[in-house]
Design an enzyme around this catalytic site. Structure first.
Site, PDB file in Angstrom:
ATOM      1  CG  HIS A 185      -7.167  -4.511  -7.735  1.00 13.02           C
ATOM      2  ND1 HIS A 185      -6.750  -5.805  -7.566  1.00 13.02           N
ATOM      3  CD2 HIS A 185      -6.060  -3.817  -8.121  1.00 13.02           C
ATOM      4  CE1 HIS A 185      -5.449  -5.893  -7.835  1.00 13.02           C
ATOM      5  NE2 HIS A 185      -5.014  -4.700  -8.180  1.00 13.02           N
ATOM      6  CG  ASP A 218      -7.843  -8.988  -7.122  1.00 18.72           C
ATOM      7  OD1 ASP A 218      -7.430  -8.156  -6.292  1.00 18.72           O
ATOM      8  OD2 ASP A 218      -8.593  -8.675  -8.059  1.00 18.72           O
ATOM      9  CG  HIS A 219      -2.901  -6.685  -4.004  1.00 21.04           C
ATOM     10  ND1 HIS A 219      -2.920  -6.220  -5.286  1.00 21.04           N
ATOM     11  CD2 HIS A 219      -2.902  -5.586  -3.211  1.00 21.04           C
ATOM     12  CE1 HIS A 219      -2.939  -4.890  -5.262  1.00 21.04           C
ATOM     13  NE2 HIS A 219      -2.930  -4.483  -4.017  1.00 21.04           N
TER      14      HIS A 219
END
Ligand code: BG6
Length: 516
Positions: A268, A205-206
Protein backbone atom coordinates in the site's frame (compact mmCIF):
# COMPACT_ATOMS: atom_id res chain seq x y z
CA UNK A 1 -27.36 13.59 -3.87
CA UNK A 2 -24.81 10.87 -4.71
CA UNK A 3 -22.50 11.69 -7.55
CA UNK A 4 -23.49 9.97 -10.80
CA UNK A 5 -21.08 9.62 -13.74
CA UNK A 6 -22.46 10.95 -16.97
CA UNK A 7 -20.35 9.38 -19.67
CA UNK A 8 -20.58 6.19 -21.75
CA UNK A 9 -23.78 5.26 -20.06
CA UNK A 10 -25.50 1.98 -20.71
CA UNK A 11 -29.07 1.46 -19.55
CA UNK A 12 -29.69 -1.21 -16.95
CA UNK A 13 -32.82 -3.27 -17.58
CA UNK A 14 -33.24 -4.01 -13.86
CA UNK A 15 -33.02 -0.43 -12.72
CA UNK A 16 -33.99 1.76 -15.62
CA UNK A 17 -33.03 4.90 -13.71
CA UNK A 18 -29.45 3.79 -13.24
CA UNK A 19 -26.78 3.53 -15.86
CA UNK A 20 -23.37 1.88 -15.90
CA UNK A 21 -20.21 3.33 -17.43
CA UNK A 22 -19.49 0.28 -19.55
CA UNK A 23 -20.76 -3.17 -18.83
CA UNK A 24 -18.30 -6.05 -18.59
CA UNK A 25 -18.87 -9.25 -20.54
CA UNK A 26 -20.92 -12.13 -19.09
CA UNK A 27 -18.85 -14.03 -16.56
CA UNK A 28 -18.75 -16.67 -13.84
CA UNK A 29 -16.68 -15.60 -10.87
CA UNK A 30 -15.23 -18.33 -8.68
CA UNK A 31 -14.22 -17.39 -5.14
CA UNK A 32 -11.70 -19.83 -3.68
CA UNK A 33 -12.09 -19.30 0.04
CA UNK A 34 -15.80 -18.66 -0.49
CA UNK A 35 -16.66 -19.34 3.15
CA UNK A 36 -13.88 -17.07 4.42
CA UNK A 37 -13.72 -13.64 5.94
CA UNK A 38 -12.81 -11.74 2.79
CA UNK A 39 -15.75 -13.18 0.86
CA UNK A 40 -18.15 -12.25 3.66
CA UNK A 41 -16.81 -8.82 4.50
CA UNK A 42 -15.61 -7.48 1.20
CA UNK A 43 -16.12 -9.50 -1.97
CA UNK A 44 -19.80 -10.41 -1.89
CA UNK A 45 -20.87 -7.01 -0.45
CA UNK A 46 -18.85 -5.37 -3.24
CA UNK A 47 -20.52 -7.57 -5.88
CA UNK A 48 -23.92 -6.78 -4.46
CA UNK A 49 -23.18 -3.04 -4.67
CA UNK A 50 -22.02 -3.47 -8.25
CA UNK A 51 -25.33 -5.22 -8.95
CA UNK A 52 -27.17 -2.39 -7.23
CA UNK A 53 -25.38 0.18 -9.35
CA UNK A 54 -26.10 -1.88 -12.49
CA UNK A 55 -22.41 -2.46 -13.17
CA UNK A 56 -22.47 -6.24 -13.31
CA UNK A 57 -23.08 -7.99 -16.60
CA UNK A 58 -26.64 -9.22 -17.05
CA UNK A 59 -25.26 -12.78 -17.29
CA UNK A 60 -23.31 -13.34 -14.10
CA UNK A 61 -22.74 -16.12 -11.57
CA UNK A 62 -20.70 -16.43 -8.37
CA UNK A 63 -19.43 -19.80 -7.27
CA UNK A 64 -17.99 -20.10 -3.77
CA UNK A 65 -15.48 -22.91 -3.26
CA UNK A 66 -14.31 -23.96 0.21
CA UNK A 67 -14.12 -26.95 2.49
CA UNK A 68 -17.14 -26.02 4.62
CA UNK A 69 -20.20 -27.84 3.27
CA UNK A 70 -23.16 -25.69 2.16
CA UNK A 71 -26.04 -26.26 -0.22
CA UNK A 72 -26.32 -23.54 -2.90
CA UNK A 73 -29.25 -21.83 -1.18
CA UNK A 74 -27.63 -22.08 2.26
CA UNK A 75 -24.56 -20.35 0.93
CA UNK A 76 -26.70 -17.68 -0.72
CA UNK A 77 -28.54 -17.12 2.57
CA UNK A 78 -25.29 -16.71 4.46
CA UNK A 79 -24.06 -14.23 1.87
CA UNK A 80 -27.32 -12.30 2.19
CA UNK A 81 -26.61 -11.95 5.91
CA UNK A 82 -23.05 -10.85 5.23
CA UNK A 83 -24.26 -8.19 2.81
CA UNK A 84 -26.81 -7.03 5.36
CA UNK A 85 -23.97 -6.61 7.83
CA UNK A 86 -21.07 -5.30 5.76
CA UNK A 87 -22.48 -3.58 2.69
CA UNK A 88 -21.88 0.16 2.45
CA UNK A 89 -25.50 0.54 1.28
CA UNK A 90 -28.25 -0.77 3.51
CA UNK A 91 -30.89 -2.09 3.82
CA UNK A 92 -30.41 -4.70 1.11
CA UNK A 93 -32.71 -4.11 -1.86
CA UNK A 94 -34.76 -7.35 -2.09
CA UNK A 95 -35.30 -7.15 -5.85
CA UNK A 96 -31.64 -6.57 -6.64
CA UNK A 97 -30.58 -9.25 -4.17
CA UNK A 98 -32.96 -11.81 -5.60
CA UNK A 99 -31.66 -11.24 -9.09
CA UNK A 100 -28.04 -11.38 -7.91
CA UNK A 101 -28.62 -14.43 -5.67
CA UNK A 102 -30.14 -16.42 -8.53
CA UNK A 103 -26.57 -16.70 -9.83
CA UNK A 104 -24.98 -17.89 -6.56
CA UNK A 105 -23.64 -21.45 -6.42
CA UNK A 106 -21.37 -23.36 -4.08
CA UNK A 107 -18.90 -26.20 -4.45
CA UNK A 108 -17.62 -27.86 -1.27
CA UNK A 109 -14.31 -29.63 -1.25
CA UNK A 110 -10.65 -29.65 -0.41
CA UNK A 111 -8.28 -27.78 -2.72
CA UNK A 112 -5.96 -30.79 -2.64
CA UNK A 113 -8.60 -33.00 -4.14
CA UNK A 114 -8.82 -33.14 -7.94
CA UNK A 115 -12.45 -34.14 -7.58
CA UNK A 116 -13.29 -30.66 -6.18
CA UNK A 117 -12.09 -29.19 -9.46
CA UNK A 118 -13.99 -31.77 -11.52
CA UNK A 119 -17.15 -30.70 -9.67
CA UNK A 120 -16.25 -27.05 -10.14
CA UNK A 121 -15.91 -27.72 -13.83
CA UNK A 122 -19.42 -29.24 -14.02
CA UNK A 123 -20.76 -26.32 -12.03
CA UNK A 124 -19.17 -23.86 -14.43
CA UNK A 125 -20.67 -25.73 -17.36
CA UNK A 126 -24.03 -25.59 -15.64
CA UNK A 127 -23.88 -21.79 -15.24
CA UNK A 128 -22.69 -21.44 -18.82
CA UNK A 129 -25.95 -23.10 -19.80
CA UNK A 130 -28.34 -21.64 -17.25
CA UNK A 131 -26.83 -18.13 -16.90
CA UNK A 132 -25.21 -17.72 -20.32
CA UNK A 133 -21.82 -16.89 -18.79
CA UNK A 134 -20.12 -17.85 -22.09
CA UNK A 135 -17.12 -19.70 -20.67
CA UNK A 136 -15.71 -16.49 -19.22
CA UNK A 137 -14.10 -17.14 -15.84
CA UNK A 138 -12.72 -14.92 -13.12
CA UNK A 139 -10.97 -16.93 -10.42
CA UNK A 140 -10.47 -15.07 -7.17
CA UNK A 141 -7.85 -16.47 -4.78
CA UNK A 142 -9.26 -15.32 -1.42
CA UNK A 143 -7.18 -17.89 0.44
CA UNK A 144 -3.97 -17.88 2.46
CA UNK A 145 -0.99 -17.60 0.11
CA UNK A 146 0.18 -21.11 0.95
CA UNK A 147 -2.78 -22.35 -1.09
CA UNK A 148 -2.02 -20.37 -4.28
CA UNK A 149 0.33 -23.00 -5.78
CA UNK A 150 -2.12 -25.84 -5.33
CA UNK A 151 -4.97 -23.78 -6.81
CA UNK A 152 -2.89 -22.95 -9.85
CA UNK A 153 -1.90 -26.57 -10.37
CA UNK A 154 -5.41 -27.92 -9.93
CA UNK A 155 -6.95 -25.34 -12.24
CA UNK A 156 -4.39 -26.19 -14.88
CA UNK A 157 -4.79 -29.96 -14.49
CA UNK A 158 -8.57 -29.68 -14.65
CA UNK A 159 -8.28 -27.75 -17.92
CA UNK A 160 -9.91 -24.70 -16.34
CA UNK A 161 -7.36 -22.18 -17.63
CA UNK A 162 -7.67 -21.22 -21.26
CA UNK A 163 -4.97 -19.14 -22.93
CA UNK A 164 -5.84 -15.59 -23.95
CA UNK A 165 -7.34 -15.36 -27.40
CA UNK A 166 -9.47 -18.49 -27.07
CA UNK A 167 -13.19 -18.03 -26.81
CA UNK A 168 -14.05 -17.38 -23.18
CA UNK A 169 -11.56 -15.49 -21.03
CA UNK A 170 -9.76 -16.80 -17.96
CA UNK A 171 -8.54 -14.29 -15.37
CA UNK A 172 -7.00 -14.89 -11.98
CA UNK A 173 -7.18 -12.38 -9.15
CA UNK A 174 -4.53 -12.96 -6.50
CA UNK A 175 -4.80 -11.44 -3.04
CA UNK A 176 -1.86 -10.16 -1.07
CA UNK A 177 0.61 -11.02 0.28
CA UNK A 178 2.26 -11.91 -3.01
CA UNK A 179 5.32 -13.66 -1.58
CA UNK A 180 7.13 -12.84 1.65
CA UNK A 181 10.41 -11.68 0.14
CA UNK A 182 11.97 -11.20 -3.27
CA UNK A 183 12.86 -14.86 -3.75
CA UNK A 184 9.40 -16.17 -2.87
CA UNK A 185 7.68 -13.48 -4.97
CA UNK A 186 9.86 -14.47 -7.93
CA UNK A 187 9.05 -18.14 -7.38
CA UNK A 188 5.33 -17.37 -7.20
CA UNK A 189 5.53 -15.25 -10.34
CA UNK A 190 7.23 -18.13 -12.15
CA UNK A 191 4.52 -20.49 -11.02
CA UNK A 192 1.68 -18.13 -11.93
CA UNK A 193 3.20 -17.41 -15.32
CA UNK A 194 3.67 -21.10 -16.05
CA UNK A 195 -0.12 -21.44 -15.76
CA UNK A 196 -1.37 -18.10 -17.10
CA UNK A 197 -0.25 -15.28 -19.31
CA UNK A 198 0.58 -12.01 -17.52
CA UNK A 199 -2.47 -10.46 -19.26
CA UNK A 200 -4.64 -12.87 -17.26
CA UNK A 201 -3.15 -12.08 -13.86
CA UNK A 202 -4.63 -9.47 -11.52
CA UNK A 203 -2.48 -9.01 -8.38
CA UNK A 204 -4.62 -6.99 -6.07
CA UNK A 205 -3.64 -4.11 -3.81
CA UNK A 206 -6.85 -2.66 -2.47
CA UNK A 207 -5.28 0.80 -1.97
CA UNK A 208 -5.36 1.23 -5.72
CA UNK A 209 -9.12 0.80 -5.60
CA UNK A 210 -9.48 3.84 -3.36
CA UNK A 211 -10.91 6.88 -5.13
CA UNK A 212 -8.54 9.21 -3.32
CA UNK A 213 -5.53 7.21 -4.49
CA UNK A 214 -6.69 7.21 -8.11
CA UNK A 215 -7.34 10.90 -7.77
CA UNK A 216 -3.62 11.53 -7.21
CA UNK A 217 -3.22 10.84 -10.93
CA UNK A 218 -6.01 13.24 -11.86
CA UNK A 219 -4.68 15.88 -9.51
CA UNK A 220 -1.22 15.63 -11.04
CA UNK A 221 -1.97 14.91 -14.67
CA UNK A 222 -5.43 16.42 -15.10
CA UNK A 223 -4.34 19.89 -14.00
CA UNK A 224 -1.68 22.11 -15.41
CA UNK A 225 -0.69 23.97 -12.27
CA UNK A 226 0.80 21.22 -10.12
CA UNK A 227 3.15 19.37 -12.46
CA UNK A 228 5.57 22.26 -13.08
CA UNK A 229 6.30 22.53 -9.35
CA UNK A 230 6.19 18.79 -8.59
CA UNK A 231 9.93 18.29 -8.37
CA UNK A 232 13.10 18.92 -6.40
CA UNK A 233 13.22 22.61 -7.31
CA UNK A 234 10.00 23.33 -5.42
CA UNK A 235 9.36 20.36 -3.15
CA UNK A 236 11.29 20.19 0.10
CA UNK A 237 10.08 16.79 1.26
CA UNK A 238 7.13 14.45 1.06
CA UNK A 239 5.47 12.86 4.05
CA UNK A 240 3.21 9.82 3.86
CA UNK A 241 1.36 8.48 6.88
CA UNK A 242 -0.81 5.37 6.93
CA UNK A 243 -1.93 5.21 10.53
CA UNK A 244 -4.42 2.89 12.12
CA UNK A 245 -6.18 2.92 15.45
CA UNK A 246 -6.80 -0.78 15.11
CA UNK A 247 -4.47 -3.43 16.45
CA UNK A 248 -4.07 -6.77 14.75
CA UNK A 249 -7.72 -7.75 15.18
CA UNK A 250 -7.21 -11.40 16.07
CA UNK A 251 -4.86 -11.96 13.13
CA UNK A 252 -1.84 -12.73 15.33
CA UNK A 253 -0.76 -15.75 13.37
CA UNK A 254 -0.69 -13.84 10.09
CA UNK A 255 0.79 -10.69 11.58
CA UNK A 256 3.63 -12.47 13.34
CA UNK A 257 4.77 -13.67 9.92
CA UNK A 258 4.14 -10.37 8.20
CA UNK A 259 4.81 -7.35 10.42
CA UNK A 260 4.18 -3.82 9.22
CA UNK A 261 6.80 -3.89 6.46
CA UNK A 262 5.12 -6.76 4.62
CA UNK A 263 1.59 -5.83 5.64
CA UNK A 264 1.57 -2.15 4.68
CA UNK A 265 4.83 -0.89 3.21
CA UNK A 266 5.69 -3.41 0.48
CA UNK A 267 2.29 -2.85 -1.07
CA UNK A 268 0.00 0.00 0.00
CA UNK A 269 2.54 2.61 1.05
CA UNK A 270 4.87 1.95 -1.88
CA UNK A 271 1.91 2.37 -4.20
CA UNK A 272 1.26 5.80 -2.68
CA UNK A 273 4.92 6.69 -3.17
CA UNK A 274 4.72 5.58 -6.80
CA UNK A 275 1.62 7.61 -7.60
CA UNK A 276 3.19 10.70 -6.03
CA UNK A 277 6.59 10.30 -7.59
CA UNK A 278 5.98 8.82 -11.05
CA UNK A 279 6.49 10.63 -14.33
CA UNK A 280 3.41 11.31 -16.47
CA UNK A 281 2.62 8.11 -18.40
CA UNK A 282 2.48 8.42 -22.18
CA UNK A 283 -1.07 7.06 -22.14
CA UNK A 284 -3.59 6.09 -19.54
CA UNK A 285 -3.38 2.39 -20.06
CA UNK A 286 -2.24 -0.49 -17.89
CA UNK A 287 1.26 -0.86 -19.24
CA UNK A 288 2.07 2.81 -19.59
CA UNK A 289 0.99 3.56 -16.00
CA UNK A 290 2.75 0.53 -14.56
CA UNK A 291 5.95 1.23 -16.50
CA UNK A 292 6.17 4.60 -14.79
CA UNK A 293 5.53 3.17 -11.33
CA UNK A 294 8.24 0.60 -11.81
CA UNK A 295 10.72 3.33 -12.71
CA UNK A 296 10.04 4.93 -9.33
CA UNK A 297 10.55 1.64 -7.49
CA UNK A 298 13.81 1.07 -9.32
CA UNK A 299 15.02 4.52 -8.38
CA UNK A 300 14.41 4.08 -4.65
CA UNK A 301 17.69 3.61 -2.87
CA UNK A 302 18.07 0.07 -1.54
CA UNK A 303 19.24 -0.17 2.08
CA UNK A 304 21.15 -3.37 2.52
CA UNK A 305 23.65 -2.72 5.28
CA UNK A 306 22.77 -2.47 9.01
CA UNK A 307 24.20 1.08 9.02
CA UNK A 308 21.99 2.23 6.14
CA UNK A 309 18.94 0.64 7.73
CA UNK A 310 19.72 2.10 11.16
CA UNK A 311 20.12 5.57 9.60
CA UNK A 312 16.92 5.47 7.59
CA UNK A 313 14.46 3.07 9.21
CA UNK A 314 12.85 3.04 12.66
CA UNK A 315 10.80 0.06 13.79
CA UNK A 316 8.38 0.01 16.71
CA UNK A 317 6.06 -2.35 18.53
CA UNK A 318 3.08 -1.25 20.61
CA UNK A 319 2.78 -1.79 24.30
CA UNK A 320 -0.42 -1.61 26.33
CA UNK A 321 -2.02 1.80 26.27
CA UNK A 322 -5.24 3.54 25.49
CA UNK A 323 -6.73 4.25 22.07
CA UNK A 324 -9.83 6.40 21.63
CA UNK A 325 -10.52 6.21 25.35
CA UNK A 326 -10.32 2.42 25.61
CA UNK A 327 -7.53 0.43 27.26
CA UNK A 328 -5.86 -1.96 24.84
CA UNK A 329 -3.27 -4.70 25.39
CA UNK A 330 0.25 -4.59 24.06
CA UNK A 331 1.20 -6.49 20.92
CA UNK A 332 2.94 -9.25 22.87
CA UNK A 333 -0.25 -9.86 24.86
CA UNK A 334 -2.35 -10.36 21.71
CA UNK A 335 -3.58 -13.84 20.82
CA UNK A 336 -1.15 -15.98 18.79
CA UNK A 337 1.76 -13.58 19.34
CA UNK A 338 5.04 -14.81 20.79
CA UNK A 339 5.88 -13.41 24.21
CA UNK A 340 9.18 -11.99 23.07
CA UNK A 341 8.06 -11.29 19.55
CA UNK A 342 10.30 -8.98 17.47
CA UNK A 343 7.62 -8.31 14.89
CA UNK A 344 7.33 -4.59 14.17
CA UNK A 345 3.88 -2.99 14.24
CA UNK A 346 5.22 0.46 13.33
CA UNK A 347 7.75 1.74 10.87
CA UNK A 348 9.06 5.14 9.93
CA UNK A 349 11.51 5.39 7.06
CA UNK A 350 13.27 7.93 4.91
CA UNK A 351 13.19 6.84 1.29
CA UNK A 352 15.47 8.44 -1.22
CA UNK A 353 14.44 8.41 -4.86
CA UNK A 354 17.54 8.68 -6.98
CA UNK A 355 16.10 10.34 -10.04
CA UNK A 356 16.41 13.59 -11.96
CA UNK A 357 13.12 14.78 -10.50
CA UNK A 358 13.52 13.75 -6.87
CA UNK A 359 17.18 13.54 -5.94
CA UNK A 360 17.65 15.18 -2.53
CA UNK A 361 13.92 15.23 -1.68
CA UNK A 362 13.30 12.71 1.12
CA UNK A 363 10.05 10.76 1.14
CA UNK A 364 9.30 10.11 4.81
CA UNK A 365 6.83 7.29 5.25
CA UNK A 366 5.32 5.88 8.42
CA UNK A 367 2.69 3.32 9.18
CA UNK A 368 1.57 1.67 12.36
CA UNK A 369 -1.09 -0.10 14.35
CA UNK A 370 -2.59 1.33 17.53
CA UNK A 371 -1.79 4.92 16.70
CA UNK A 372 -4.01 7.70 18.06
CA UNK A 373 -6.24 7.69 14.99
CA UNK A 374 -6.92 6.25 11.59
CA UNK A 375 -5.38 8.63 9.12
CA UNK A 376 -3.81 8.04 5.75
CA UNK A 377 -2.47 11.16 4.12
CA UNK A 378 0.22 12.46 1.84
CA UNK A 379 1.72 15.86 2.51
CA UNK A 380 3.79 17.57 -0.16
CA UNK A 381 5.88 20.15 1.67
CA UNK A 382 7.11 22.92 -0.62
CA UNK A 383 10.28 24.89 -0.09
CA UNK A 384 10.44 28.02 2.00
CA UNK A 385 10.29 31.34 0.21
CA UNK A 386 13.82 32.54 -0.50
CA UNK A 387 13.48 35.84 1.36
CA UNK A 388 11.10 36.98 4.11
CA UNK A 389 9.53 40.34 3.23
CA UNK A 390 7.14 40.69 6.10
CA UNK A 391 8.43 41.55 9.54
CA UNK A 392 5.39 40.54 11.51
CA UNK A 393 6.13 36.84 11.78
CA UNK A 394 7.52 34.55 9.12
CA UNK A 395 5.43 32.91 6.42
CA UNK A 396 5.16 29.13 6.56
CA UNK A 397 6.08 26.87 3.66
CA UNK A 398 3.14 25.74 1.52
CA UNK A 399 1.83 22.24 2.06
CA UNK A 400 -0.49 20.28 -0.20
CA UNK A 401 -2.27 17.62 1.80
CA UNK A 402 -3.97 14.69 0.13
CA UNK A 403 -6.26 13.06 2.68
CA UNK A 404 -6.66 9.49 1.49
CA UNK A 405 -8.90 8.55 4.42
CA UNK A 406 -10.93 9.41 6.39
CA UNK A 407 -12.35 12.90 5.64
CA UNK A 408 -11.22 12.30 2.08
CA UNK A 409 -10.10 15.47 0.38
CA UNK A 410 -7.27 17.78 -0.57
CA UNK A 411 -6.11 20.88 1.26
CA UNK A 412 -3.63 23.52 0.23
CA UNK A 413 -2.04 25.52 2.98
CA UNK A 414 -0.74 28.95 2.12
CA UNK A 415 -0.01 32.29 3.80
CA UNK A 416 -2.59 35.06 3.86
CA UNK A 417 -2.57 38.54 5.31
CA UNK A 418 -4.38 38.84 8.60
CA UNK A 419 -6.79 41.78 8.12
CA UNK A 420 -5.49 44.98 9.65
CA UNK A 421 -3.15 47.78 8.83
CA UNK A 422 -0.02 45.64 9.05
CA UNK A 423 1.34 42.87 6.81
CA UNK A 424 0.99 39.98 9.20
CA UNK A 425 0.96 36.62 7.42
CA UNK A 426 -0.90 33.60 8.74
CA UNK A 427 -1.28 30.13 7.32
CA UNK A 428 -4.77 29.39 5.94
CA UNK A 429 -6.21 26.48 4.04
CA UNK A 430 -8.16 25.86 0.83
CA UNK A 431 -10.03 22.68 1.31
CA UNK A 432 -11.75 20.27 -1.08
CA UNK A 433 -13.86 17.54 0.53
CA UNK A 434 -15.15 14.56 -1.37
CA UNK A 435 -18.23 14.24 0.83
CA UNK A 436 -19.36 17.81 0.20
CA UNK A 437 -18.65 17.83 -3.51
CA UNK A 438 -19.55 14.32 -4.61
CA UNK A 439 -21.94 13.11 -1.89
CA UNK A 440 -21.56 10.06 0.26
CA UNK A 441 -21.96 7.37 -2.39
CA UNK A 442 -18.28 6.68 -3.10
CA UNK A 443 -17.76 3.03 -4.09
CA UNK A 444 -15.51 0.86 -1.96
CA UNK A 445 -12.08 -0.15 -3.22
CA UNK A 446 -13.15 -3.74 -3.87
CA UNK A 447 -16.05 -2.63 -6.04
CA UNK A 448 -13.79 -0.71 -8.36
CA UNK A 449 -11.17 -3.45 -8.49
CA UNK A 450 -13.64 -6.28 -9.08
CA UNK A 451 -15.26 -4.29 -11.85
CA UNK A 452 -11.89 -3.61 -13.47
CA UNK A 453 -11.00 -7.31 -13.26
CA UNK A 454 -14.35 -8.18 -14.84
CA UNK A 455 -13.63 -5.67 -17.59
CA UNK A 456 -10.08 -6.92 -18.02
CA UNK A 457 -8.47 -3.60 -17.15
CA UNK A 458 -5.14 -4.20 -15.37
CA UNK A 459 -4.20 -0.58 -14.73
CA UNK A 460 -4.91 -0.80 -11.00
CA UNK A 461 -3.28 -4.19 -10.52
CA UNK A 462 0.38 -4.88 -10.00
CA UNK A 463 2.50 -6.46 -12.70
CA UNK A 464 5.06 -9.23 -12.09
CA UNK A 465 8.08 -6.93 -12.44
CA UNK A 466 6.44 -4.29 -10.24
CA UNK A 467 5.82 -6.65 -7.37
CA UNK A 468 9.42 -7.84 -7.59
CA UNK A 469 10.77 -4.29 -7.67
CA UNK A 470 8.72 -3.50 -4.56
CA UNK A 471 10.07 -6.57 -2.78
CA UNK A 472 13.61 -5.64 -3.62
CA UNK A 473 13.32 -2.52 -1.46
CA UNK A 474 11.43 -4.01 1.46
CA UNK A 475 13.14 -7.40 1.26
CA UNK A 476 16.58 -5.87 1.71
CA UNK A 477 15.41 -3.97 4.81
CA UNK A 478 13.84 -7.15 6.18
CA UNK A 479 17.02 -9.10 5.64
CA UNK A 480 18.82 -6.70 7.96
CA UNK A 481 16.08 -6.14 10.54
CA UNK A 482 15.20 -9.82 10.85
CA UNK A 483 18.77 -10.86 11.57
CA UNK A 484 19.38 -11.76 15.23
CA UNK A 485 22.02 -9.01 15.64
CA UNK A 486 19.68 -6.17 14.69
CA UNK A 487 18.10 -4.51 17.75
CA UNK A 488 14.43 -5.34 18.43
CA UNK A 489 11.77 -2.75 17.56
CA UNK A 490 11.42 0.29 19.84
CA UNK A 491 8.47 -0.05 22.19
CA UNK A 492 5.77 2.61 21.96
CA UNK A 493 2.64 3.08 24.01
CA UNK A 494 -0.57 2.26 22.17
CA UNK A 495 -2.37 5.48 21.34
CA UNK A 496 0.80 7.46 20.57
CA UNK A 497 2.43 8.26 17.22
CA UNK A 498 5.10 5.59 17.52
CA UNK A 499 8.49 5.62 19.22
CA UNK A 500 10.46 8.80 19.88
CA UNK A 501 13.09 7.50 17.45
CA UNK A 502 10.59 8.16 14.63
CA UNK A 503 10.53 11.84 15.55
CA UNK A 504 14.30 11.88 15.81
CA UNK A 505 14.58 10.50 12.29
CA UNK A 506 13.06 13.71 10.96
CA UNK A 507 14.55 15.97 13.63
CA UNK A 508 18.03 14.99 12.39
CA UNK A 509 17.05 16.54 9.05
CA UNK A 510 15.59 19.62 10.78
CA UNK A 511 12.02 18.48 10.09
CA UNK A 512 9.03 17.13 12.03
CA UNK A 513 6.03 14.93 11.27
CA UNK A 514 2.82 16.81 10.74
CA UNK A 515 0.53 16.71 13.73
CA UNK A 516 -2.56 14.80 12.63
C1 BG6 B 1 -4.61 -4.62 4.83
C2 BG6 B 1 -3.73 -5.02 5.98
O1 BG6 B 1 -4.00 -4.93 3.60
O2 BG6 B 1 -4.82 -3.21 4.88
C3 BG6 B 1 -4.36 -4.63 7.29
O3 BG6 B 1 -3.52 -6.41 5.96
C4 BG6 B 1 -4.70 -3.17 7.30
O4 BG6 B 1 -3.51 -4.93 8.38
C5 BG6 B 1 -5.48 -2.79 6.05
O5 BG6 B 1 -5.45 -2.89 8.45
C6 BG6 B 1 -5.66 -1.29 5.96
O6 BG6 B 1 -6.57 -1.02 4.95
P1 BG6 B 1 -7.47 0.28 4.99
O7 BG6 B 1 -8.21 0.25 3.69
O8 BG6 B 1 -8.35 0.16 6.19
O9 BG6 B 1 -6.52 1.42 5.12
Amino acid sequence: MPYAPEHDEIPNPLRPGLRAESAPEPCAMVIFGGSGDLAHRKLVPALYNLALGAHLPAAFAVIGVSKTPYAHDEYAREMREAVGKYSRTRPVDPEVWQDFASGIRYVAGSFDDADTFARLRSQLEEVDRSRATRRNRLYYFATPPSVFPVLLRQLKDAGLVRPPGESGFTRVVIEKPFGRDLASARALNRLVLSTCDERQVFRIDHYLGKETVQNILVLRFGNSIFEPIWNRRYVDHVEITAGEELGIEGRGRYYEEAGVLRDMIQNHVQQLVCFCAMEPPVAFDADAVRDEKIKVLRAIEVFDTPEQVARNVVLGQYMAGSVAGADVPGYQQEKDVAQRSRTPTFVAARLNIRSWRWDGVPFYVRSGKRLPKRATEIAIHFRRIPHQLFDEGATQPNVLIIRVQPQEGIALRFSAKVPGERYRPRIVSMDFRYGTTFGAGTPEAYERLLLDALRGDQTLFTRADEVEAAWKIVGSILKVTESAEFPPPHPYTAGTWGPVAADELLARDGRAWRRL
